[in-house]
Structure formats: structure tokens, C-alpha cells
Design an enzyme around this catalytic site. Structure first.
Site, PDB file in Angstrom:
ATOM      1  N   HIS A 198     -44.853  26.947  88.015  1.00 25.75           N
ATOM      2  CA  HIS A 198     -45.472  27.705  86.929  1.00 25.75           C
ATOM      3  C   HIS A 198     -46.046  26.725  85.917  1.00 25.75           C
ATOM      4  O   HIS A 198     -45.432  25.700  85.611  1.00 25.75           O
ATOM      5  CB  HIS A 198     -44.437  28.623  86.270  1.00 25.75           C
ATOM      6  CG  HIS A 198     -45.012  29.500  85.199  1.00 25.75           C
ATOM      7  ND1 HIS A 198     -45.992  30.433  85.456  1.00 25.75           N
ATOM      8  CD2 HIS A 198     -44.762  29.579  83.864  1.00 25.75           C
ATOM      9  CE1 HIS A 198     -46.309  31.052  84.326  1.00 25.75           C
ATOM     10  NE2 HIS A 198     -45.576  30.543  83.348  1.00 25.75           N
TER      11      HIS A 198
ATOM     12  N   CYS B 201     -51.899  30.900  86.472  1.00 24.55           N
ATOM     13  CA  CYS B 201     -51.310  30.182  85.341  1.00 24.55           C
ATOM     14  C   CYS B 201     -51.857  28.759  85.259  1.00 24.55           C
ATOM     15  O   CYS B 201     -51.951  28.195  84.172  1.00 24.55           O
ATOM     16  CB  CYS B 201     -49.795  30.170  85.447  1.00 24.55           C
ATOM     17  SG  CYS B 201     -49.164  29.419  86.962  1.00 24.55           S
TER      18      CYS B 201
END
Length: 1036
Positions: free
Chosen positions: A952, A249
Site C-alpha cells: 500500500h 494508491c
């Protein structure tokens, strides 16, 4: 072919002199043309011109190379022809003279050959390279063409485009097929055929890029259901997700921000990079990073994909930057830094970097020094990355001794600006009081960020009026003590996400009596034995929250500890009702053995004791306190000898206790009474719970056995002690079973619950024991993980403890279900401090930029060498902005690393979406005519959610074509509103200078689901919570 009719030749002597002079004197030069002549014709011509007779019979006639060809259809030269035996070579000028004088047999071709520069020699290439050419889309249509080894690959590409009628403007690339299974990219079209290692018989394949940005030979896996659906999909270019390949990510977030940087994306979409690929730069990646990035961008902006799989790009990045190999989580800013540098070197227009000596200002005007520094930088670095992202700042160093001032101007690609760091931090802990009926209380307090655990205890002491030296701080994880902290440990060891509990530990019964800290775990036994483990022990599982107790050393025996533990569990362990029957009825041998494995004790015979240790029990997620109606006899066997119990540890209070638990668990700590020879019974008139009692091994003498060990703390002589200790053989040595195990043989040996003076008395006592009431739990020595290790407790009745004693109480599942209240065990109370709304700090972006330009002193690890003092100095340093690029990247330094602490700063940085004005930050206050302004608009943001260890990455970006903001979360793309963009997760900010911003060419779409997006990845409008409604906060 040549159909040139011969012209009137000069005299024979003139012919001889001119041609032979050209052949003799002409030197070989790479790239020149020479021609092949049949030796027989050339020798006859020489004989003819030497006779001097125009009418001689040796007249050669037209130039004829028939003997050099295999056949007259293909005019393919014979193999293995030898120079000066089969043919001669003449320079182009001599050839053209002979051709004009004599002509050539029709329709033979002229055999023109090039001079090639082979390693260490120049040579006429008599036999050129014959290459097979075909298209990737039609491998059966193959043509043959000859190319000189000096020709460039670009020449082959042009020939193929002409022969196969490739549309003009198509992006093509070539492959070299060297075998049936091997194909290599002809990446650099500017190298020669020789340098590309092309040889006769090899095949060159041309492929054209698809309309969706992919290549036919390496089409990536697209997030589609069918090929037809893929071909029919038409979406907004640039609104395309990137598949997470596993902790990628961070890469997807950086790619989305760069993809929505208009000048860079337009550069790649126009294929301008093809002419600027630098294959010789030793600092570059041979153009591979630029090509891999171009492939990703062209796929994302083709409008044909919902999501692209950047697997090839990820592989290339890992190949050239080993830190990105594998699938670990990384920093998006580190990836962005590598990518921008790699693209710059791959696209650097400077092929040969010259050496440039850097000069100090030496009192010269800043304008002059800045212009010189920028010129020097462009002499070695000239690429689209420099054009778009590079700016200039002024660095001023001042020596603290001689006051020497050094001024330099250095380029930058992004600004890493610090965030104001608070000296305090907010911590949330659970306080567990000594009062057994009190629930844990959650507190929120402010402590020094660089403080110690003792500072935390002091802050909590002000709230609770409990002395700080009677507190112990612990971290609980997975029903165990993850760490028990010393008072002098740094608070930086404690993360915000840790479950921290602070236990109050009181002083001993007597001031002079030494106390021992016991860490208590709760385990639950399974109903069945675990025969698969190689033994017939009962499996156990941890449950609840561990406890930490301060116990006087005189109480460190199992019988006394049973009472202590019951008191500690009083709030959520129900005392047995007198009417309830928990007696052991007459049972068969198997049930008797099962009972034996669920109890834990020893007989009180001084000469021979039969008992067994309870195997490990299974533990759930909850831990409880129970009430005890009586206290066990103090004459039980010692749990551990004095030397095995932990002495007071540094950093703890005088109770030497460490404790921790999780929300909902309450611990009671009461002053455990000393050894009592006649404690009150457990309940009234036949209570349901028998007292755990062992042979009386006192703390002072582990070999002595109490004479009253045959009772269960009850006046009734028939009440035999429930086995609690290890098994001791006739020789007086205790036979300790394997940890967490109870074998059937040992269970049978432990059936005797009372002294065994006679066999009939033993049988009577055994029957009596069967009618006694079971203990709710048994006690077991364990390690810090809550498991009994092999060999633990061997040697008499003594358990072997480490520096921090750990014990477990093992619950029978039925007893736990009947008496243990899980709901009550989980309850806790919130202190008033928790109700005060926590104010999240907010800083302005301008504050961060001002902090970036403040004066700082160099660290000891990075001193500056003063040319006057002739030694390294900790000089003061100040950075000032001089000139800004077209696209400004601002890196918010949220991750703070010092020698004392590591943390992530979650402050909200309030940054403007429009009209970010740097005019007040630039050192050069007035702009000359024609110089760009200093106002910027936001175009992209890279976000990081989570902490230091995990997290994230996502991104916001504004589409350059329609002006709409989108939220990119890996393969998922959603609409975004401007009010959602400013969050405490913002990490990288991309700003575009207003004078370079191109107005959107398409209307802004509505927030309704886009019709061009597949149902699984519909673009939908986020709710008012912003990113929280669109982001799945699972760590990668």
C-alpha cells in the site's frame, strides 16, 4: 459598411491601366485580402474607362453588389455564385482605389475575402465558414459569425469572449459540436479553422472553469453528500484526498507529492501551461497528459473538495502508457517517471528539436564540458520540468584493458540511490520434534541471504542438536503443503511472510529398511451428503496443519498407519475412556448406511471382500495428534504398493520426508513397529475405538490376504474388522468408488465387516459389527490439494500415489468434537532466540548517496564499447553529482532484483527534514558568484508498506501555504508531526532548495480537527505510533 464619399478620380486611362495591372499581376498569397465585385458593375466600369469619355452614359456610379445578396437585411451572399459570371475578385489595393473613386451604395458591406492555403493550392475564400457560437451555461443563446478557414481557433475564442462578455482572466475551453451527440475538444487554439475541420453550420461551445477547479462538461464525482454542501465547503487548498479507483494508491501517492511541489503547482494554478502546450511534439501526448494533470491540481487546490476522483487522469495515463492500463498494483516511482517525462514533452517549448552531436571530454576541463552538455540539453529540452527537476551528473568510464577514460555529463530528473544490502537475513521457523509430546518451537536465526535450504537446516541444527540431514523444510498455506523444499533450493524462494516449518524425521526401524514419506492432511466430514454435486458423497473441509511422516515401507498399510497417526496425534487427541460408549447400536438401514460412509475398511475374506472407502471429510483449521492405547494388526491391506510409494527424493534426508505445519501444531514422529500379527487391543475390555484393519495385503505381495484379517486386532473372534479398504467384487477385482464419494449402494455392499462363508454367519457378523466401536477417523488417499481425484486408487486394493504420497484422515464431526482438542493443537513454544529484540538496521541518507557515487563494474548485459579497443568492455563506471535542480527527487531503491534473488529492503533510512547539505557530495566544490547553494528542505515523501507482491502506498507532504505536514492515505487526510515522517516505508523523497522556498502565507493550524473538513474525513492528529495509527494495512 462604407459611407466613404468618392474623391476626384484620375483620368480614365490611368484608372484602367492601374486597376487592370493590379488585377493581372497580383499573385495569390495566403492570408492576403481580396474583394468580391458584382460582375455587371465591373463590366460597366471597364466599358466606361475604355470610352475615354467622362460624360459617357456608361458611367457605372457607386459600387453596387445588390445582385450578390439574398436579401438586403442580412446581406448574406447567395449560394452557388460563379466567379467571372456573377462576380469578379480584385486585390485589396485595386478595391481601395475603386472605392475611393466611386464610393459604395450605403449601407452595403464590403465583401472582403481571404486567400487560404488549401492542400496543393491557394484560393480566395469566397464563402467563409459560418459558425454557430454559444456558451455551455446557456445553450439557447446562439449567435452566428463568419470566420475564414485561415483564422485560428484563438480568433473564435476572442470573438466569443467579446460577444458574450466573458470576464477577463477566466480560463476557457472550446468544444466543437459536429452532431447532436458528438462533441470534440478544440484543444489547440493555435491551429486554423481549416485544420480544426470546422465547417459551416457547426457549433462551437465555450465553457469556463468552475471555482472548484472542475469543468461544467465533465465534473468528476466528488466525495460529497449534497450539491449544497459541496458548494458551501471551504477548506485549506491542497489538503484534499484522492479516491482509490482500485489498486491506484501508487498513483495517488505520486500525485500528492507532485501536488505539494510549490514551483510546479504554482505554474499550473497560474494557467501558464496553456501558452506552452506542445501539440506537435511526436514524443508527447498532444497536451492531454498536461491538461489532465492540470485538472487534478486545480481541483485539489480549489479548497472546495475533501476528495477528488482522478478517473480521467487515470484513463489518460493508461491510454498513453499501456502498462498502467487496468487496475493492477504498480510502482509509484515508475508512474512518477512516466508523468514527469510526459509533462515535459507536452510542455516542451522547443517545437522543432535540432540534432545535437554529443562529444566526449577528450581531456577538456570539466567546467567547459559540463556547460556544453547543459546547453545542448536545453536546445532540445526546455520546459517547466527541466527548470524544476533536472540536474547534471558526471559519468566516468574506464576501459579495463587500454585504460581509456570517457567522461560525459548527463542530465537526470531524479536520483535512484541504492541501499546498503546485508549478506544475511533473519528467518523465523517452527521446529517440530520427533517427540510426540513436544510442542512446535519457534526459532529465529540468521542465515546467508544467498544460501540454500540446507543452510537453514544447519543453522537450526546448532540450536536443536538435531542433525541437519534429518530435517525437512516446508511451507504451509491454507491447511495444505504449499511447497516442500529440497535441501539444494535457494532461500530466496522463501518469503518473510511464509509460514515455514522444519520437521525432524528419524531413521527407520531397521537401518536397511526403506522408508516412505507420507504427507498427511486432516479433513472433517460434514453431517449431510452433498447431493447437489451429482453424487451422494459427504462433503469435506480441511482443518488444522498438515503433517509429514517417515514410515517404513512395511508399515504402509491402513491398519498400521492408523496406529502411526494416533501416535502422531497423541498430544491433542484424547484417548477414549473405557466407560465411554461409542458402540454402534442396532439401527435402521439409513443409519447403518450413514455409519458405513463414516468408516473405511474391507472384509478379510480372501475370495470376496465387501468394504467401502470413506468419503472426504470436512476439515477445520486445526490438526491434532492423538494417543492410541494399542497398535493395529500389521496384517492389514497395503495402502500402496512399493512401486507407488515415493523413493528418496533429492535434497531430502534419508527419510525422504518433507513436512510443514502452522503455529500451534505439534507432530510426533515415532518408530513405527513392524508388522505384528497379534498387536495389543485398543483399550481394555471393549475399548471405544476399533482397529482399522483390512485384508492382509503385505508390501511385498499386494494380492495376498492375511488369514487373520477377520479380527480387529482383538482376541475376541466376534470383533470384525471395521471396513477400511476398497470394495472388491466376487471376481477378485476391487471396485473403487469415485474419489471423496460414498454411494448408498456401495455403502450397503460394504456392510459386511467380516468374511462371508455363509449367509447366516454374515448376518451374525454384521450384527456383531454394529456393536463394535467406531474408529475415530478413516484414511483416504488424496492429491496434494487434499482432495480425492476421480480414479484415484483404482485397481485392486492399491492406491495410486504420485512421487510424493499424500493421505488424509477423515474425522466424523462428533468424534472430532469429542476427542480432538483444538486449543492444545494450536499451542507452540517460543525459543530463547525469539526473545532477543530484533535490531532493525538504520542507514543514513548520506551513506546511500555515497554508495551511488562509488565505482562499479558494468554488468555483462550492459557492456561499454571502447573506441580504442574497438569492442565491448566491462568497464568501471563512476557517477558524480555536478549540479542539482531546484527540486531534488531521491528514489530509495528498496526493491532489489538480481538473477539470484528478489527482495524488499526494509531498512530505516534516516533522512533529514531540514538542511540536507550536498556541498560535500558535489564534484564542483566551489560555487561561482550567483550560483545557488546546495542546502535542501524536505517537502514530501512517498511511502510503501508491504512486500514484493503487494502493498500500500501513502504519502507525507508539507502544504506550501501554511507549512503544515499532512498524511495522505488515498481519500483520507490527517495531520502529521515531523517525528512521524522518517520510517522504514519511505520510498521517494522530495527536497526543495532553500533559496527557492517561499515562506508560508498562512498560520500553521492546530492539531485539532479542522472545522472545514467533513466528519467522515476529519483531519485528526496522529498518535505517537505515526503512520501505523493512520494507515489501514490491508493490501489493495
Amino acid at each position: 459598411m462604407s459611407d466613404t464619399s468618392p474623391t476626384e478620380p484620375p483620368g480614365l486611362e490611368t484608372q484602367r491601366r492601374d486597376v487592370q495591372a493590379l488585377v493581372r499581376e497580383h499573385e495569390l498569397r495566403a492570408g492576403d485580402s481580396w474583394y468580391v465585385l458584382e460582375r455587371r458593375w465591373y463590366e460597366q466600369w471597364k466599358e466606361f474607362v475604355e470610352t475615354g469619355d467622362q460624360n459617357s452614359s456608361s458611367f457605372p456610379g457607386q459600387i453596387d453588389n445588390t445582385e450578390l445578396f439574398e436579401d438586403l437585411d442580412s446581406y448574406h451572399m447567395k449560394e452557388r455564385l460563379v466567379e467571372n459570371e456573377d462576380f469578379v475578385l480584385v486585390p485589396a489595393e485595386a478595391w481601395h482605389k475603386l472605392l475611393s473613386w466611386y464610393g459604395m451604395v450605403d449601407p452595403q458591406p464590403a465583401l472582403e475575402r481571404k486567400v487560404v492555403d488549401l492542400p496543393s493550392t491557394l484560393k480566395v475564400e469566397v464563402y467563409p465558414v459560418e459558425i454557430l457560437l454559444c456558451l455551455h451555461s446557456n445553450m439557447d443563446n446562439v449567435i452566428t459569425a463568419q470566420f475564414s478557414r485561415a483564422d485560428h481557433i484563438h480568433t473564435i475564442q476572442k470573438v466569443m469572449c467579446r460577444e458574450f462578455s466573458v470576464p477577463q482572466g477566466s480560463e476557457c475551453r472550446l468544444w466543437m459540436k459536429s452532431s447532436d451527440t458528438c462533441c470534440d475538444r478544440l484543444r489547440n487554439v493555435h491551429v486554423s479553422v481549416l485544420d480544426a475541420c470546422l465547417s459551416t453550420g457547426m457549433t462551437v461551445i465555450m465553457e469556463m472553469r468552475n471555482a472548484d477547479g472542475t469543468w461544467p462538461s465533465s465534473k468528476p464525482q466528488i466525495m460529497r453528500n449534497s450539491v449544497d454542501d459541496q458548494d458551501s465547503y471551504r477548506g485549506q487548498p491542497g489538503v484534499c484526498g484522492l479516491t482509490n479507483l482500485g489498486n491506484t494508491c501508487f498513483m495517488n501517492s505520486a500525485l500528492q507529492c507532485l501536488s505539494n511541489t510549490p514551483p510546479l503547482t504554482d505554474y499550473f494554478l497560474r494557467s501558464s501551461y496553456l501558452e506552452e502546450l506542445n501539440f506537435t511534439n511526436p514524443l508527447g501526448m498532444k497536451g492531454e497528459i498536461a491538461e489532465a494533470y492540470a485538472d487534478v491540481v486545480k481541483q485539489m487546490w480549489s479548497g472546495r473538495h475533501h476528495s477528488v476522483v482522478p478517473r480521467i487522469f487515470k484513463t489518460k495515463v493508461g491510454h498513453f502508457a499501456s502498462q498502467f492500463l487496468g487496475y493492477q498494483q504498480h510502482d509509484s516511482q515508475e508512474l512518477l517517471s512516466f508523468l514527469l517525462d510526459g509533462l515535459h514533452e507536452d510542455l516542451n517549448r522547443v517545437k522543432n528539436k535540432e540534432y545535437v552531436e554529443l562529444r566526449d571530454a577528450d581531456g577538456r576541463p570539466d567546467q567547459e564540458v559540463a556547460e556544453e552538455a547543459w546547453r545542448n540539453h536545453r536546445r532540445r529540452n526546455d520546459s517547466v520540468i527541466v527548470d524544476t527537476f533536472h540536474g547534471l551528473f558526471k559519468s566516468t568510464l574506464v576501459c579495463p584493458e587500454c585504460r581509456k577514460v570517457s567522461v560525459t555529463f548527463d542530465p537526470f530528473c531524479y536520483l535512484s540511490v541504492p541501499l546498503p544490502v546485508s549478506k544475511d537475513r533473519v528467518m523465523e521457523v517452527f521446529f517440530v520434534s520427533l517427540d510426540p509430546s513436544a510442542k512446535p518451537v519457534q526459532h529465529r536465526m540468521v542465515v546467508p541471504k544467498a544460501g540454500k535450504v540446507s543452510d537453514l537446516c544447519s543453522a537450526l541444527s546448532e540450536m536443536t542438536n538435531v542433525p541437519a540431514n534429518q530435517m525437512v523444510v516446508a511451507d504451509v498455506f491454507n491447511h495444505r503443503f504449499y511447497k516442500i523444499y529440497h535441501a539444494d533450493e535457494s532461500l530466496s524462494c522463501i518469503l518473510d511472510r511464509d509460514d515455514i516449518f522444519v520437521y525432524e524425521l528419524g531413521s527407520g526401524v531397521e537401518e536397511q529398511e526403506e522408508e516412505v514419506v507420507l504427507a498427511l492432511y486432516l479433513r472433517e466430514r460434514s453431517h449431510y451428503r452433498d447431493y447437489g454435486s451429482g453424487s451422494n458423497s459427504y462433503g469435506t473441509s480441511l482443518f488444522g496443519h498438515p503433517l509429514l511422516l517417515s514410515v517404513p515401507r512395511s508399515q504402509c498399510n491402513k491398519e498400521a498407519l492408523y496406529s502411526v497417526f494416533l501416535q502422531r496425534l497423541a498430544r491433542y487427541v484424547r484417548p477414549p475412556d473405557p466407560s465411554e460408549e461409542v458402540e454402534e447400536e442396532e439401527e435402521d438401514d439409513d443409519e447403518e448406511e450413514l455409519y458405513k460412509t463414516q468408516t473405511n475398511g474391507i472384509s478379510d475374506d480372501e475370495e470376496e471382500q465387501d468394504g467401502e472407502k470413506a468419503g472426504p471429510s470436512q476439515r477445520e483449521d486445526r490438526c491434532g495428534d492423538g494417543q492410541a492405547d494399542s497398535q493395529p494388526d500389521g496384517s492389514a491391506a497395503a495402502l500402496a504398493p512399493p512401486q507407488a510409494l515415493a523413493p528418496p527424493q533429492p535434497g531430502l534426508n534419508n527419510n525422504n520426508a518433507r513436512s510443514s505445519s502452522e503455529p500451534g501444531q505439534e507432530r510426533e514422529t515415532n518408530n513405527v513397529p513392524g508388522n505384528e500379527t497379534d498387536p495389543p487391543p485398543l483399550g481394555s475390555g471393549g475399548d471405544d475405538v476399533a482397529v482399522v484393519k483390512a485384508g492382509g495385503v503385505s508390501p511385498d505381495n499386494t494380492d495376498d490376504v492375511d488369514a487373520s484379517g477377520g479380527t480387529c486386532g482383538n482376541a475376541n473372534p466376534d470383533c470384525s474388522a471395521v471396513p477400511t479398504g476398497g470394495l472388491q467384487g466376487a471376481d477378485g477385482q476391487q471396485q473403487q468408488q469415485q474419489p471423496c464419494e460414498t454411494t448408498e449402494e456401495e455403502a450397503k455392499e460394504g456392510e459386511a465387516c467380516s468374511p462371508i462363508p455363509l449367509a447366516n454367519e454374515q448376518q451374525a457378523k454384521r450384527k456383531s459389527c454394529r456393536k463394535r466401536r467406531k474408529c475415530m477417523f478413516s484414511i483416504q488417499a488424496v492429491n496434494s490439494n487434499g482432495t480425492t481425484e476421480r480414479g484415484m486408487g483404482e485397481g485392486g486394493l492399491v492406491f495410486s500415489f504420485s512421487s510424493q504420497p499424500y493421505v488424509a484422515i477423515d474425522w466424523d464431526p462428533d468424534m472430532k468434537k469429542r476427542y480432538y482438542n483444538e486449543n492444545e493443537a494450536e499451542k507452540y513454544v517460543k525459543h530463547a532466540s525469539m526473545e532477543v529484540p530484533q535490531q532493525q538496521s538504520t542507514v543514513q541518507l548520506k551513506q546511500c548517496i555515497e554508495l551511488f557515487t562509488t565505482v562499479e563494474t558494468l554488468e555483462e548485459e550492459n557492456p561499454w564499447y571502447c573506441p580504442l579497443c574497438k569492442r565491448h568492455q566491462l568497464a568501471t563506471k563512476k557517477l558524480d553529482l555536478w549540479s542539482l535542480p531546484e527540486v531534488l527527487i531521491i528514489h530509495l531503491k528498496r526493491f532489489s532484483y538480481t538473477k539470484f534473488s528478489r527482495e524488499k529492503l526494509d531498512s530505516i533510512v534516516d533522512f533529514p527534514l531540514r538542511d540536507l547539505d550536498f556541498s560535500g557530495c558535489l564534484l564542483r566544490k566551489s560555487l561561482a558568484n550567483g550560483e545557488p547553494p546546495s542546502r535542501y528542505d524536505l517537502i514530501a515523501v512517498s511511502n510503501h508498506y508491504g512486500g514484493l507482491r503487494d502493498g500500500h502506498y501513502t504519502s507525507y507532504a508539507r502544504n506550501k501555504d501554511n507549512g503544515q505536514w499532512y498524511y495522505f492515505d488515498d481519500s483520507k487526510v490527517t495531520y502529521a508531526r515531523e517525528e512521524q515522517i522518517v520510517t522504514n516505508a519511505a520510498y521517494l523523497l522530495f527536497y526543495h532548495r532553500q533559496d527557492k522556498i517561499r515562506q508560508p502565507t498562512l498560520p500553521t493550524p492546530s492539531a485539532n480537527p479542522a472545522p472545514s473538513v467533513q466528519p467522515a474525513n476529519d483531519i485528526t492528529s496522529c498518535t505517537e505510533q505515526g503512520a501505523a495509527s493512520c494507515v489501514t494495512m490491508e493490501t489493495d
